[in-house]
Scaffold this active site. Structure first.
Site, mmCIF file in Angstrom:
data_model
loop_
_atom_site.group_PDB
_atom_site.id
_atom_site.type_symbol
_atom_site.label_atom_id
_atom_site.label_comp_id
_atom_site.label_asym_id
_atom_site.label_seq_id
_atom_site.Cartn_x
_atom_site.Cartn_y
_atom_site.Cartn_z
ATOM 1 N N GLU A 106 0.850 -1.456 -0.016
ATOM 2 C CA GLU A 106 0.402 0.231 -0.198
ATOM 3 C C GLU A 106 0.552 1.575 -0.478
ATOM 4 O O GLU A 106 0.868 2.631 -0.917
ATOM 5 C CB GLU A 106 -0.644 0.099 1.292
ATOM 6 C CG GLU A 106 -2.156 -1.083 0.885
ATOM 7 C CD GLU A 106 -2.619 -1.472 2.617
ATOM 8 O OE1 GLU A 106 -2.010 -1.263 3.621
ATOM 9 O OE2 GLU A 106 -3.811 -1.404 2.305
ATOM 10 N N GLU A 126 -3.420 -9.474 3.824
ATOM 11 C CA GLU A 126 -4.290 -9.467 5.410
ATOM 12 C C GLU A 126 -5.166 -10.707 4.797
ATOM 13 O O GLU A 126 -6.268 -11.120 6.201
ATOM 14 C CB GLU A 126 -4.592 -7.885 4.858
ATOM 15 C CG GLU A 126 -3.619 -7.247 5.277
ATOM 16 C CD GLU A 126 -3.353 -6.343 3.821
ATOM 17 O OE1 GLU A 126 -3.431 -7.302 3.083
ATOM 18 O OE2 GLU A 126 -2.521 -5.543 3.916
HETATM 19 C C1 LIG Z 1 -4.829 -3.303 7.552
HETATM 20 C C2 LIG Z 1 -3.312 -3.992 7.515
HETATM 21 C C3 LIG Z 1 -1.988 -3.971 7.100
HETATM 22 C C4 LIG Z 1 -1.404 -2.950 6.428
HETATM 23 C C5 LIG Z 1 -1.298 -5.019 7.426
HETATM 24 O O1 LIG Z 1 0.247 -4.327 6.372
HETATM 25 S S1 LIG Z 1 -1.007 -6.115 7.751
HETATM 26 C C6 LIG Z 1 0.047 -7.505 7.436
HETATM 27 C C7 LIG Z 1 0.673 -7.782 6.006
HETATM 28 N N1 LIG Z 1 1.787 -8.683 6.084
HETATM 29 C C8 LIG Z 1 1.618 -10.049 6.407
HETATM 30 O O2 LIG Z 1 0.438 -10.463 7.016
HETATM 31 C C9 LIG Z 1 2.709 -10.476 6.084
HETATM 32 C C10 LIG Z 1 3.031 -12.195 7.436
HETATM 33 N N2 LIG Z 1 4.679 -12.330 6.681
HETATM 34 C C11 LIG Z 1 4.707 -12.485 6.358
HETATM 35 O O3 LIG Z 1 4.150 -13.543 5.323
HETATM 36 C C12 LIG Z 1 6.723 -13.492 6.503
HETATM 37 O O4 LIG Z 1 6.829 -13.215 7.370
HETATM 38 C C13 LIG Z 1 7.498 -13.022 5.643
HETATM 39 C C14 LIG Z 1 6.881 -13.533 4.117
HETATM 40 C C15 LIG Z 1 7.567 -11.475 5.564
HETATM 41 C C16 LIG Z 1 9.302 -13.364 5.779
HETATM 42 O O5 LIG Z 1 9.133 -14.837 5.784
HETATM 43 P P1 LIG Z 1 9.813 -15.882 6.679
HETATM 44 O O6 LIG Z 1 11.193 -15.375 5.999
HETATM 45 O O7 LIG Z 1 9.402 -17.088 6.745
HETATM 46 O O8 LIG Z 1 10.066 -15.593 8.028
HETATM 47 P P2 LIG Z 1 8.982 -15.927 9.038
HETATM 48 O O9 LIG Z 1 7.870 -15.888 8.910
HETATM 49 O O10 LIG Z 1 9.302 -16.922 10.174
HETATM 50 O O11 LIG Z 1 8.870 -13.774 9.351
HETATM 51 C C17 LIG Z 1 10.341 -13.596 10.193
HETATM 52 C C18 LIG Z 1 9.762 -13.216 11.899
HETATM 53 O O12 LIG Z 1 8.925 -11.469 11.242
HETATM 54 C C19 LIG Z 1 7.648 -11.530 11.767
HETATM 55 N N3 LIG Z 1 7.025 -10.932 11.633
HETATM 56 C C20 LIG Z 1 6.547 -11.268 10.293
HETATM 57 N N4 LIG Z 1 6.149 -10.243 9.757
HETATM 58 C C21 LIG Z 1 5.059 -9.478 10.247
HETATM 59 C C22 LIG Z 1 4.586 -8.606 10.874
HETATM 60 N N5 LIG Z 1 3.673 -7.993 9.713
HETATM 61 N N6 LIG Z 1 4.221 -8.460 11.805
HETATM 62 C C23 LIG Z 1 4.790 -8.276 13.255
HETATM 63 N N7 LIG Z 1 5.920 -9.182 12.713
HETATM 64 C C24 LIG Z 1 6.077 -10.184 11.671
HETATM 65 C C25 LIG Z 1 7.793 -12.979 11.999
HETATM 66 O O13 LIG Z 1 6.674 -13.654 13.585
HETATM 67 C C26 LIG Z 1 8.897 -13.917 12.511
HETATM 68 O O14 LIG Z 1 9.153 -13.232 13.735
HETATM 69 P P3 LIG Z 1 10.066 -14.135 15.130
HETATM 70 O O15 LIG Z 1 9.307 -15.424 14.673
HETATM 71 O O16 LIG Z 1 11.275 -14.393 14.635
HETATM 72 O O17 LIG Z 1 10.038 -13.235 16.618
#
Ligand SMILES: C/C=C(\C)C(=O)SCCNC(=O)CCNC(=O)[C@H](O)C(C)(C)COP(=O)(O)OP(=O)(O)OC[C@H]1O[C@@H](n2cnc3c(N)ncnc32)[C@H](O)[C@@H]1OP(=O)(O)O
Length: 725
Positions: A106, A126
């Site tokens: 976005e 999302e």
């Molecule tokens: C309104 C709504 C809005 C504006 C939004 O944006 S809602 C969020 C939309 N985004 C997502 O849903 C993305 C979610 N994340 C992923 O799909 C994946 O994490 C990734 C593709 C970005 C990376 O994948 P990968 O390399 O396999 O790593 P992990 O999935 O294990 O993630 C690493 C650590 O990052 C934390 N994480 C990932 N995304 C988020 C997030 N959006 N918010 C907070 N934290 C996030 C994830 O929990 C892992 O944390 P740890 O386990 O290492 O503590």
């Protein structure tokens, strides 16, 4: 969180919020402040925004939707910050690498240009956490790439790679991996270009003329593929506003629908599941070791014993992760059949465009076959996947122990047998572990890793890390009969059969299960996997009983005082093995056919059975079917925690969501129990235990009883469980 610097007339904004540059309040504020600064800096003519580390921006910080939000220094919301960017008279370029997801995409759409590296991925995921793109994504994406693709991306949440994003017009150019350098060069080239036509909110929606057809197709697809989920429906509704209303009014609708979703129990459950899945690989054996104290061994080569459905599936999971595999069978014919299965599956992937012919050829080039354990002297890890028979498994493990190098990890794909007993056939019980895959093993994401009494922390770390490497969600569990998933499943399948004895019919039980959101009913799944599998295991048990001097009566409804249903055996004796024989709990048009039909023969069989055993059949309500199928399963989950077989409720939920089709939008059985109320579950268990004292699965768990009194959220009682162990 957002760094600002200037290089000549280019302002560079670097988002720096590890690990994925999620948009926290401080990131949002930082972007706003830096854009304001660049707008006001007379030396700046153009702005580049990019991400530090592995990602551009992976979306809003998911913690913020249910947890406490940080207070904001600037009043602007994320949609307002994006509008502010879009309105800038100085061009803004989004330089994307890694991922631009959710709010990340976005923000990129609020920029006037988007460039990306070839491996970058974009998407609006999302919906997968129960919400919708609430910062203009539902309105800008259809204007950028057309209504059809926007409906697809937003309602499924799937990510796409840069080349496809380029085709769809979501990005403007694919550039080399030096994303910042490319961003600056691109920015310099567009300084003087007019911004008319680059502000997405001012553009018309593409494909608007086909709106009715596209929207009804999207809704139909959701009804089929995402049954029970509310977010996809609201996402489509929000996108549909883009063709009905002017941009600003449609944005108000987007905000309204976002509020509906973000406060829903499904969104909370999906976000809990998101974090639980990421917690699972971070194993912990309380008081012993954990993922951050032990280093895994590096697995360079592997072997799989058994080239049946399970063995070939496991081999493919390894091959797909580029791990060379030796597949071992007892004779040439079985081996050739297994290899053909693998070849056919890869050929299918090529036909579907999921792999190129060259990729398939490369993957197959890493597959070796052998009829001898002598060929396994150098492999780092062996996974045994033969049928469930303890004597056979012990024989294999003894042979592997002799044939493999001392450091090799020996794994069993058993779904129920005692890992300690299997390990006792070797002189390296510390290197023996259960790796329970699910069918089809190349596809299903769950890997239940079963630690024995003597399994070393290094071995646990190794299979957990291997699991992640092959794209699974690995969960560590303890060793007990059937481990976590199948142990809980046992209560559900037993109770489903008891319901048939008392008056229900297979389709009545199955429809309650499916209405809850499990994609396939208990009897449908039994027909699919084959009734003869359980029959063979039960016959072994009867033989054992007979050997211990206890005569087994084939009509017995009790074994060792415990209620038991011989109905499954009765069906097998009639050759009703399920789909493969064209009849099981249901009837099929022909052997192998998929569609189940209610079978009058089964109805008669059940009526005769009840009469013979003096059971008065009665109409059983859907509520009773629901409670009797799911409450003992949940209760067993608490017993599993009580016994230390699982150490965290989140692990049980991950197992059920990823191995057994439990609807993710309810969070998993443990989370769902909390939603119902642990006190209600406990009281209902007590009620049924009084009625069915001969089924020990109705005996309420002591942990459930204790927690029912406290009424705590799962995150808190989960910690209590860990501290008890
Ligand atoms: C309104 C709504 C809005 C504006 C939004 O944006 S809602 C969020 C939309 N985004 C997502 O849903 C993305 C979610 N994340 C992923 O799909 C994946 O994490 C990734 C593709 C970005 C990376 O994948 P990968 O390399 O396999 O790593 P992990 O999935 O294990 O993630 C690493 C650590 O990052 C934390 N994480 C990932 N995304 C988020 C997030 N959006 N918010 C907070 N934290 C996030 C994830 O929990 C892992 O944390 P740890 O386990 O290492 O503590």
């Amino acid at each position: 969180m957002v760094d600002y610097r200037r290089e000549g007339n280019v302002a560079i904004l670097t988002v720096n919020n590890p690990p994925v540059n999620a948009i926290s309040t401080r990131v949002k504020d930082g972007i706003y402040e830096c854009i304001s600064r660049a707008k006001n800096d007379t030396k700046v003519s153009v702005i580049v925004i990019h991400g530090h580390g592995k990602h551009f921006i992976a979306g809003a910080d998911i913690h913020g939707f249910s947890g406490q939000r940080e207070s904001s220094k600037v009043v602007a919301t994320l949609p307002e910050v994006i509008a502010f960017m879009e309105a800038s008279n100085k061009p803004i370029v989004a330089a994307i690498h890694g991922t631009a997801l959710g709010g990340g995409l976005e923000i990129a759409m609020g920029c006037h240009y988007r460039i990306a590296t070839k491996s970058a991925r974009v998407g609006q995921p999302e919906v997968l956490i129960g919400i919708l793109p609430g910062a203009g994504g539902t309105q800008r994406l259809p204007r950028l790439c057309g209504l059809g693709p926007a409906l697809d991306l937003i309602s499924t949440g799937r990510h796409i790679k840069a080349p496809q994003a380029l085709k769809l017009g979501i990005i403007d150019k694919i550039v080399s991996d030096d994303i910042l350098k490319e961003g600056i060069a691109f920015a310099k080239a567009v300084i003087d270009k007019p911004l008319n036509g680059r502000r997405i909110s001012t553009l018309p929606v593409k494909d608007a003329e086909n709106a009715e057809q596209l929207i009804s197709a999207a809704n139909a697809s959701v009804r089929k593929r995402q049954r029970g989920m509310m977010a996809p429906i609201w996402n489509i509704k929000a996108v549909a506003e883009s063709i009905k209303l002017p941009f600003d009014e449609a944005m108000e609708k987007e905000a309204e629908y976002f509020t509906v979703l973000v406060t829903s129990s499904q969104a909370r459950a999906l976000q809990y599941a998101f974090f639980s899945e990421r917690l699972a690989p971070k194993w912990e054996v309380p008081g012993v070791a954990s993922y951050n104290t032990v280093k895994p061994m590096n697995i360079k080569t592997a072997a799989v014993i058994g080239a049946g459905t399970m063995g070939t599936g496991i081999a493919m999971a390894l091959l797909n992760a580029r791990i060379p595999v030796t597949l071992v069978e007892q004779n040439k014919q079985f081996l050739e059949k297994g290899v053909k299965m693998i070849q056919d599956l890869y050929a299918g992937s090529v036909r579907l465009g999921k792999l190129t012919a060259d990729q398939a050829k490369y993957l197959l080039s890493n597959l070796k076959t052998s009829l001898s354990y002598d060929d396994l002297s150098t492999v780092d890890c062996v996974i045994e996947a033969v049928y469930e028979n303890m004597a056979l498994k012990k024989e294999i493990f003894a042979k592997l122990d002799n044939a493999c190098k001392p450091s090799a990890v020996l794994c069993s794909n058993t779904s129920s047998l005692d890992i300690d007993e299997i390990a006792s056939a070797t002189k390296r019980p510390d290197k023996v572990i259960g790796t329970h895959f699910f069918v089809p093993a190349y596809y299903m994401r769950l890997l239940e890793n079963v630690r024995g009494k003597l399994t070393s922390p290094e071995t646990i770390a190794t299979v957990q890390s291997l699991g992640v490497r092959i794209g699974k969600i690995p969960v560590v569990v303890g060793n007990c009969d059937s481990f976590v998933g199948n142990r809980m499943l046992g209560t559900y399948t037993s109770e489903a059969q008891f319901l048939l004895e008392e008056g229900a019919l297979p389709h009545e039980v199955d429809s309650v299960i499916k209405d809850f959101g499990i994609p396939i009913g208990a009897f449908e799944v039994s027909d699919l996997s084959g009734l003869d599998i359980g029959w063979r295991i039960r016959k072994e048990r009867y033989e054992k009983l007979e050997k211990s001097g206890k005569k087994h009566d084939p009509n017995a409804r009790f074994i060792n005082g415990e209620r038991f249903s011989p109905l499954g055996d009765t069906l097998c004796e009639k050759g009703r093995f399920g789909r493969k024989t064209g009849m099981g709990w249901y009837r099929y048009e022909k052997p192998g056919a998929k569609e189940p039909f209610i079978d009058a023969e089964i109805t008669t069989l059940l009526e005769d059975y009840s009469k013979k055993h003096n059971i008065t059949r009665r109409k059983i309500s859907p509520q009773e079917i629901f409670e009797r199928c799911f409450y003992p399963l949940i209760n067993e989950g608490f017993k599993v925690l009580e016994d230390g077989i699982a150490t965290r409720p989140e692990d049980i939920d991950v197992i059920w969501i990823n191995g057994y089709g439990w609807p993710k939008y309810t969070g998993g059985p443990m989370y769902y129990a909390n939603q119902i109320g642990l006190d209600k579950i406990y009281d209902t268990m007590c009620y049924y235990y009084e009625q069915h004292p001969t089924s020990s699965h109705w005996r309420p768990s002591a942990l459930l009883r204790d927690l029912a009194k406290q009424q705590l959220p799962i995150s808190q009682w989960g910690k209590q469980v860990a501290s008890r162990l």
